[in-house]
Scaffold this active site. Structure first.
Site, PDB file in Angstrom:
ATOM      1  N   LYS A 118      31.041 -11.291   6.628  1.00 13.71           N
ATOM      2  CA  LYS A 118      30.806  -9.783   6.154  1.00 13.71           C
ATOM      3  C   LYS A 118      31.197  -9.415   4.686  1.00 13.71           C
ATOM      4  O   LYS A 118      30.577  -8.276   4.267  1.00 13.71           O
ATOM      5  CB  LYS A 118      32.330  -9.806   6.482  1.00 13.71           C
ATOM      6  CG  LYS A 118      33.305  -9.015   6.811  1.00 13.71           C
ATOM      7  CD  LYS A 118      35.063  -9.065   7.709  1.00 13.71           C
ATOM      8  CE  LYS A 118      35.328 -10.002   6.966  1.00 13.71           C
ATOM      9  NZ  LYS A 118      36.057 -10.249   5.685  1.00 13.71           N
ATOM     10  N   THR A 119      31.934 -10.211   4.345  1.00  5.45           N
ATOM     11  CA  THR A 119      31.162  -9.361   2.549  1.00  5.45           C
ATOM     12  C   THR A 119      30.712  -9.484   1.830  1.00  5.45           C
ATOM     13  O   THR A 119      30.104  -8.516   1.414  1.00  5.45           O
ATOM     14  CB  THR A 119      32.437 -11.116   1.904  1.00  5.45           C
ATOM     15  OG1 THR A 119      33.776 -11.359   2.940  1.00  5.45           O
ATOM     16  CG2 THR A 119      32.641 -10.598   0.596  1.00  5.45           C
ATOM     17  N   ASP A 132      37.660  -3.336   3.287  1.00  5.35           N
ATOM     18  CA  ASP A 132      37.514  -5.227   4.192  1.00  5.35           C
ATOM     19  C   ASP A 132      39.438  -5.002   5.416  1.00  5.35           C
ATOM     20  O   ASP A 132      39.921  -4.065   4.728  1.00  5.35           O
ATOM     21  CB  ASP A 132      37.363  -5.745   2.967  1.00  5.35           C
ATOM     22  CG  ASP A 132      36.375  -6.722   3.461  1.00  5.35           C
ATOM     23  OD1 ASP A 132      36.671  -7.186   3.972  1.00  5.35           O
ATOM     24  OD2 ASP A 132      36.911  -8.165   2.477  1.00  5.35           O
ATOM     25  N   GLU A 133      38.594  -5.835   6.197  1.00  2.00           N
ATOM     26  CA  GLU A 133      39.753  -6.566   7.039  1.00  2.00           C
ATOM     27  C   GLU A 133      40.638  -5.450   7.422  1.00  2.00           C
ATOM     28  O   GLU A 133      42.154  -5.584   8.272  1.00  2.00           O
ATOM     29  CB  GLU A 133      40.982  -7.350   6.133  1.00  2.00           C
ATOM     30  CG  GLU A 133      40.729  -7.970   5.233  1.00  2.00           C
ATOM     31  CD  GLU A 133      40.276  -9.773   5.720  1.00  2.00           C
ATOM     32  OE1 GLU A 133      40.159  -9.652   7.205  1.00  2.00           O
ATOM     33  OE2 GLU A 133      39.643 -10.433   5.174  1.00  2.00           O
ATOM     34  N   GLN A 168      41.060 -11.670  14.574  1.00  2.00           N
ATOM     35  CA  GLN A 168      41.304 -12.863  13.027  1.00  2.00           C
ATOM     36  C   GLN A 168      42.309 -11.104  12.636  1.00  2.00           C
ATOM     37  O   GLN A 168      42.975 -11.134  11.648  1.00  2.00           O
ATOM     38  CB  GLN A 168      40.624 -11.902  12.203  1.00  2.00           C
ATOM     39  CG  GLN A 168      39.399 -13.362  12.090  1.00  2.00           C
ATOM     40  CD  GLN A 168      38.410 -13.353  10.831  1.00  2.00           C
ATOM     41  OE1 GLN A 168      38.891 -14.299   9.827  1.00  2.00           O
ATOM     42  NE2 GLN A 168      37.298 -13.250  10.913  1.00  2.00           N
ATOM     43  N   ARG A 180      37.995 -21.251   8.698  1.00  2.00           N
ATOM     44  CA  ARG A 180      37.626 -21.080   7.672  1.00  2.00           C
ATOM     45  C   ARG A 180      36.259 -22.729   7.432  1.00  2.00           C
ATOM     46  O   ARG A 180      35.742 -22.869   6.177  1.00  2.00           O
ATOM     47  CB  ARG A 180      38.680 -21.771   6.351  1.00  2.00           C
ATOM     48  CG  ARG A 180      39.685 -20.252   6.088  1.00  2.00           C
ATOM     49  CD  ARG A 180      39.442 -19.367   5.807  1.00  2.00           C
ATOM     50  NE  ARG A 180      38.742 -18.520   7.548  1.00  2.00           N
ATOM     51  CZ  ARG A 180      38.277 -17.111   7.615  1.00  2.00           C
ATOM     52  NH1 ARG A 180      37.524 -16.831   6.051  1.00  2.00           N
ATOM     53  NH2 ARG A 180      37.861 -16.662   8.996  1.00  2.00           N
TER      54      ARG A 180
END
Length: 698
Positions: free
Chosen positions: A32-33, A216-217, A247, A593
């Site tokens: 994603k990043t 983001d998020e 998430q 994670r």
DNA sequence: TTAGTCCAATTTTTT
DNA sequence: ATTGGACTAA
């Protein structure tokens, strides 16, 4: 310069998508990043947008810093020009410029959660409202709830609680904040929305600053943040959002997953991209993640595929208590280290910050380097707030709250009454805190203000002898006014750690000033950077809450305290289903994670509130098969558990004479003091003295 | 009116 | 276990 070879087809499509709203649904670990960073790189180097005209918005300071450093890594110095920050930080930037339109001075300060609570308590007390009738925390959360919905005091719905008009208190709270020239965290967002809604010329000035906005998020946006983005991007429509509904863990802050699910409706003709390839975790870790999250209803079915091998089946160990848990976890960390994994590639995650204590103790004992991320925020520590107040006074940017904070620290004989009087004098004088203190220094203070004269003189002396801003040292003032001395009188161990903190603050101030930061800007940073110490320590195990872990990854991840009451948290168990779903997503975030190795732990007993609780394993994992999660019981058997819990076991169904049928959630204490928490079908969750509860098993 | 002592309540997660 | 708040002595 970005190179497409590092990206898969879906990522390339998202990176190169044109100038229209773009929704990127990105599963955990799907790059994603990387995709955001490459899209920005593409906008700058291929499409020719100026870096400073691109805005990226994140939810934590850590994420903002991470984004910036990856960007600099990809496209070099240009990356530094991109504007990147949290919603709150960007909002503050706008408000510093245009606060005047809202009748706030541009020098207004932000109020933190502690001071906010104190203010509300004072407000309730002045109206003789007993905390039994209206708990300050309840009022705060109601106000916060309104603000998350985008409702100011004048727009809030009427709400009566125990015959008390909450809306009227909301109005009074805002009046008080305005008088103090402060905004709370939520005000920062809300006021930007009002600014843009009510002042079209300001709105177009703000809008014209950016050509592209990336968020983001996105699954964690609440209604104000949603409006904020709508207002900011409505003209150019160049909004790219990235997120994953699995998430979403900020429901308690008003976040609404519908924003990501409804994106296409709100922004017609939006491009949609799905990233489903997981580059991070071994298959067995994803298997567990999927097994856990599957129990949640209403989710976007996703098929996360891994590009890596099977790996090891995640372990679960059941420990005796929290210290046994800490020792066994540290044992595992050492094993991983022996396998060649660096300390910085391991993390211990937990639901609540207080869980960090036993880990800190054992890690210190064994000389393993570690860093606690978050926790009691650095800038919310008492001594740091004191020191900052002194520093602000020294630099003439303190406000009345800061002056009142330190006027009797150290003791100067100014008690509650004296402070009240000073507060009134200050308000009547129409001067700034610094200006008023100047008068006191000249001997013009009366009554309790007279007692501040020595301090006022110290400050003006130090100001007159200083050659430059950098010479206005904090240490000298704290020393000469007796603050340090008073601190040391409070006990050896405490004083040492508090002095260390102050020294850390001094270093931080020095570095920031060295980088040419203005005093006021530094105060802003301190206000928004609640935790401080954002810079990573090399070669250290990370300890942090599950919330903090979002967006990060580690070779080895350990999730501690996977028990009912902790994860899911007791609070959410009392609240009902939606809360439970969010807790499950929290565990999902934690699991995903991990790259190579994952370990979950739970304990049979745990100290909380000073006494003992006997939790049961989390319902999220207790029924999983051995092929998904490999359970290993602890070697030694628990000693205390036997007494009562053979009769009263968590999970047992019981009947109470008046509350009816229910299920035992947990037990705490022992002997006659033992208490059980029971969730009754009708009566809700109750904590009962076991001795008197007259429970019968069914 | 203030300072010191004792007692109670209190803890989810972040900006 | 910690921390703010109420109570009491000076």
């Amino acid at each position: 310069m970005y190179s497409a070879s590092e990206l898969n087809a879906a990522q390339i499509q998202a990176v190169e998508a044109g100038d229209s709203p773009q929704l990127i649904l990105a599963g955990a670990g799907s790059g994603k990043t990387r995709t955001i960073v490459h899209r920005i790189g593409h906008l700058i180097s291929k499409r020719g947008f100026a870096p400073h005209r691109i805005l990226t918005v994140t939810f934590t300071n850590k994420a903002a810093a991470e984004l910036k450093s990856r960007l600099t890594g990809l496209i070099g110095d240009d990356g530094g020009g991109v504007v990147s920050g949290t919603f709150h930080a960007i909002s503050l930037r706008f408000l510093r410029r245009y606060a005047g339109h809202l009748d706030f001075p541009r020098s207004f300060q932000v109020i933190d959660a502690d001071d906010q609570k104190a203010l509300v308590k004072r407000l309730l007390k002045s109206r003789n409202i007993d905390s039994e009738k209206l708990h300050p925390g309840y009022l705060i959360s109601w106000i916060e709830h309104c603000k998350h919905e985008g409702l100011g005091a004048d727009e809030a719905p009427a709400q009566i609680w125990n015959n008390i008009d909450l809306r009227e208190l909301y109005v009074a709270y805002q009046d008080e904040l305005r008088r103090l020239e402060r905004m709370d965290f939520s005000d920062l967002l809300l006021n930007v929305v009002r600014l843009m809604r009510d002042f079209p010329d300001v709105a177009s000035l703000i809008r014209s600053q950016f050509d592209h906005v990336l968020v983001d998020e996105y699954q964690d946006t609440n209604p104000v943040q949603h409006q904020w983005l709508l207002l900011l991007c409505q003209e150019h429509r160049n909004l790219t959002v990235v997120g994953d509904d699995d998430q979403a863990i900020y429901g308690w802050r008003g976040a609404d997953v519908r924003h990501i699910l409804d994106f296409e409706r709100v922004w017609p003709n939006a491009g949609i991209h799905r990233l489903e390839e997981n580059y991070r975790s071994f298959e067995n870790i994803l298997k567990l993640a999927n097994a856990v999250i599957q129990a949640n209803p209403h989710r976007h079915e996703k098929a996360l595929r891994t590009t890596r091998g099977d790996g090891k089946v995640p372990d679960w160990i059941v420990c005796n208590d929290e210290y046994d848990e800490a020792r066994r976890i540290v044992g595992v960390l050492k094993q991983r280290r022996a396998h060649g994994v660096g300390w910085q590639d391991m993390a211990v995650l937990y639901r609540s910050n207080r869980q960090s204590l036993p880990f800190e103790a054992v890690l210190r004992e064994q000389d393993i380097p570690y860093q606690v991320i978050g926790g009691v925020g650095f800038f919310s520590r008492m001594e740091i707030k004191d020191a900052l107040a002194y520093w602000a006074l020294l630099h003439r940017c303190a406000d009345s709250l800061q002056l009142l904070r330190i006027c009797n620290t150290p003791k100067r004989g100014i008690g509650a009454k004296g402070q009240e009087a000073i507060s009134r004098m200050l308000a009547d004088s129409d001067l700034s805190a610094a200006g008023w203190l100047d008068q006191v220094a000249e001997g013009r203070g009366e009554g309790p203000a007279k007692k501040l004269e020595p301090l006022a003189q110290l400050i003006s002396e130090q100001r007159s002898t200083a050659m430059s801003c950098a010479d206005l040292g904090l240490g000298d003032l704290l020393e000469s006014c007796g603050y340090v001395e008073a601190l040391q009188a409070r006990g050896e161990i405490e004083a040492v750690s508090r002095m260390e903190n102050i020294r850390t603050l001094q270093d931080f101030i020095e570095t920031s000033m060295g980088e040419g930061l203005q005093v006021a800007d530094f105060m802003d940073q301190a206000a928004l950077l609640q935790s401080g110490e954002e810079q990573d320590v090399d070669e250290a195990v990370s300890l942090m809450s599950l919330h903090r872990a979002k967006g990060l990854e580690f070779d080895t991840v350990i999730i501690a305290g996977v028990e009912d009451g902790l994860l899911p948290h007791q609070r959410s168990l009392d609240e009902g289903e939606t809360g439970l779903h969010e807790e499950r997503r929290l565990l999902y975030v934690g699991i995903t994670r991990a790259r190579d190795y994952l370990l979950l732990t739970s304990a049979r007993m745990r100290r909380a509130f000073g006494d003992m609780v006997y939790p049961i394993p989390s319902r999220f994992i207790s029924r999983l098969g051995d092929d998904v999660l490999r359970r290993e019981a602890s070697v030694s058997q628990p000693q205390q558990e036997a007494s009562y819990s053979t009769q009263v076991q968590s999970g047992r169904r019981v009947r109470h004479p008046s509350f009816g049928e229910g299920v035992i959630l947990s037990m705490e204490g022992a002997g006659d003091a033992a208490r059980v928490t029971v969730r009754f079908q009708q009566a809700g969750t109750k904590r009962l003295m076991l001795k008197y509860a007259a429970l019968e098993e069914i």
